[in-house]
Design an enzyme around this catalytic site. Sequence first.
Site, mmCIF file in Angstrom:
data_model
loop_
_atom_site.group_PDB
_atom_site.id
_atom_site.type_symbol
_atom_site.label_atom_id
_atom_site.label_comp_id
_atom_site.label_asym_id
_atom_site.label_seq_id
_atom_site.Cartn_x
_atom_site.Cartn_y
_atom_site.Cartn_z
ATOM 1 N N LYS A 84 3.735 0.065 -39.013
ATOM 2 C CA LYS A 84 4.531 1.249 -39.369
ATOM 3 C C LYS A 84 3.611 2.454 -39.297
ATOM 4 O O LYS A 84 2.403 2.335 -39.522
ATOM 5 C CB LYS A 84 5.085 1.116 -40.796
ATOM 6 C CG LYS A 84 6.326 1.947 -41.029
ATOM 7 C CD LYS A 84 7.534 1.248 -40.450
ATOM 8 C CE LYS A 84 8.830 1.966 -40.678
ATOM 9 N NZ LYS A 84 9.970 1.119 -40.314
ATOM 10 N N ASN B 296 24.439 5.731 -38.313
ATOM 11 C CA ASN B 296 24.292 4.815 -37.168
ATOM 12 C C ASN B 296 24.692 3.391 -37.551
ATOM 13 O O ASN B 296 25.539 2.775 -36.909
ATOM 14 C CB ASN B 296 22.844 4.863 -36.647
ATOM 15 C CG ASN B 296 22.600 3.776 -35.603
ATOM 16 O OD1 ASN B 296 22.269 2.655 -35.949
ATOM 17 N ND2 ASN B 296 22.811 4.083 -34.352
HETATM 18 P P1 NAD Z 1 21.948 7.500 -41.052
HETATM 19 O O1 NAD Z 1 21.195 8.657 -41.595
HETATM 20 O O2 NAD Z 1 22.455 7.541 -39.641
HETATM 21 O O3 NAD Z 1 23.242 7.206 -41.978
HETATM 22 C C1 NAD Z 1 23.195 7.100 -43.375
HETATM 23 C C2 NAD Z 1 24.639 7.188 -43.897
HETATM 24 O O4 NAD Z 1 24.662 6.895 -45.291
HETATM 25 C C3 NAD Z 1 25.299 8.546 -43.725
HETATM 26 O O5 NAD Z 1 26.666 8.384 -43.419
HETATM 27 C C4 NAD Z 1 25.172 9.177 -45.125
HETATM 28 O O6 NAD Z 1 26.160 10.154 -45.397
HETATM 29 C C5 NAD Z 1 25.384 7.937 -45.969
HETATM 30 N N1 NAD Z 1 24.898 8.034 -47.349
HETATM 31 C C6 NAD Z 1 23.723 8.528 -47.782
HETATM 32 N N2 NAD Z 1 23.645 8.409 -49.121
HETATM 33 C C7 NAD Z 1 24.793 7.815 -49.521
HETATM 34 C C8 NAD Z 1 25.311 7.421 -50.772
HETATM 35 N N3 NAD Z 1 24.630 7.630 -51.884
HETATM 36 N N4 NAD Z 1 26.525 6.812 -50.800
HETATM 37 C C9 NAD Z 1 27.225 6.586 -49.680
HETATM 38 N N5 NAD Z 1 26.793 6.952 -48.457
HETATM 39 C C10 NAD Z 1 25.594 7.561 -48.396
HETATM 40 O O7 NAD Z 1 21.005 6.241 -41.279
HETATM 41 P P2 NAD Z 1 21.074 4.823 -40.557
HETATM 42 O O8 NAD Z 1 20.175 4.835 -39.376
HETATM 43 O O9 NAD Z 1 22.482 4.415 -40.415
HETATM 44 O O10 NAD Z 1 20.333 3.917 -41.655
HETATM 45 C C11 NAD Z 1 21.000 3.501 -42.839
HETATM 46 C C12 NAD Z 1 20.149 2.453 -43.542
HETATM 47 O O11 NAD Z 1 19.895 1.372 -42.642
HETATM 48 C C13 NAD Z 1 18.766 2.905 -44.017
HETATM 49 O O12 NAD Z 1 18.441 2.185 -45.175
HETATM 50 C C14 NAD Z 1 17.859 2.463 -42.864
HETATM 51 O O13 NAD Z 1 16.518 2.297 -43.295
HETATM 52 C C15 NAD Z 1 18.499 1.143 -42.527
HETATM 53 N N6 NAD Z 1 18.189 0.635 -41.182
HETATM 54 C C16 NAD Z 1 18.519 1.362 -40.072
HETATM 55 C C17 NAD Z 1 18.266 0.837 -38.810
HETATM 56 C C18 NAD Z 1 18.684 1.564 -37.572
HETATM 57 O O14 NAD Z 1 18.572 0.971 -36.475
HETATM 58 N N7 NAD Z 1 19.175 2.787 -37.664
HETATM 59 C C19 NAD Z 1 17.635 -0.426 -38.682
HETATM 60 C C20 NAD Z 1 17.327 -1.148 -39.841
HETATM 61 C C21 NAD Z 1 17.619 -0.600 -41.085
#
Ligand code: NAD
Length: 412
Positions: free
Chosen positions: A102, A217
Amino acid sequence: MNIFEMAQIPFNQAVEAMKLDQGVRDIIANPERTLEVSIPVNMDDGSVKVFTGYRSQHSTILGPAKGGVRYHQNVSMDEVKTLAFWMTCKCAVAGLPYGGGKGGIIVDPSKLSLREKEALTRGFIDKIAPIIGEKKDIPAPDMNTNAQVMGWMMDEYSKLTGQFEPGFITGKAIIVGGSLGRTAATGRGVVVAALEALKLKGIAPAEATAAVQGFGNVGSWTAKLFCDEGVKVVALSDINGAIYNADGFDCYKVDEYVQKTGSVVGYPGSKEISNAELLSLPVTVLAPCAMELQITAENADKVQAQIISEGANGPTTPEADEILAKKGVLVVPDILANGGGVTVSYFEWVQNLYRYFWTEEDVIERQNALMRSAFKEVVAAAEKYGVHMRVAAYIVALSRLIEAMKIRGIIH
Ligand code: NAD
């Protein structure tokens, strides 16, 4: 409890269940290598500013280190080390030929111009170049970094080595070697994990309902792919609030609405509920896809879902895990359920190495196969050791690491 303390608890439970020696535990508890760098950047106002960045390689026992680079004001060496450890476990559970790494830079990227951001990105690669490379350590996007940042990183690294270097980084745009299927990959994995869990419980997807927390996402793809599988998605949410419809949403239409309005809230025909209510709905599957620390000792008892498939990293605390296990809720842990993203990153790297690209169907088929097989291994470990699936996922990861350490002669 923060996510760093949280990561230790199931790891320690796995260590105890496997009766591992202290020495083996210590190898895995400590990163192989962590580099701190200073990156001078000529700012637009004429000043020079020095930023601090890190790259931690937790493990290269199973293959080159793999993991994202985040740009955030709260980045610290401890955070980067813990996230690198998580990547080692995630890659090992998925059965990928990778270790874990990381990186991060302490910066608020919203305060940088595009030119400053590019200069910072190139400066970071210049400084970490000695320890990265397609056979050493392969970065990827993470918080506040994207395909554009990956493009600058690839360009800078290619200049340094004097050759085209797509395989040194993943999460790139398709035109410079990105993979089809990457955008939906994490959500797809969350859905594959949920479908396997439904099978285990003898529930057909058409009889199941789902609530998805978060519509970024991961959450939006999870919701849309649930719809494709015939699972009725009755609740969705984002940072602004949550919506409910007992008849189920067409999540593709909700996505179009979100593209226009910026939120799921107000979607026609929906009833507004709170995010707390969404977590305690009587659905078959709950998919927390927003952020960490959502299901805790305070609300775990209210969860009525039969299955939780974790899209976010660390959405459930260890105290909540115990409560959910007692209630018979099947929790598919983050390091298994959200491993779809890194799995397709692995496919991107493979395609880059042999300069031949797969169709989206190929990518999806291979992702599904790898994730189903990982799921089965974790279920088998849970049964063998009498532990819940989070601890079992760490057991699968640790078993692979230990086997490789023995073969390589690192331990006897
Ligand atoms: P993102 O920023 O695209 O989306 C996050 C979403 O969560 C948004 O819709 C936001 O409005 C919502 N949100 C934030 N706080 C909230 C709350 N308190 N209650 C309800 N909704 C809330 O992020 P992402 O890429 O979708 O990632 C989301 C999670 O998945 C993170 O924990 C990230 O570490 C994990 N993750 C992402 C990936 C990836 O490929 N993008 C891979 C593994 C893990």
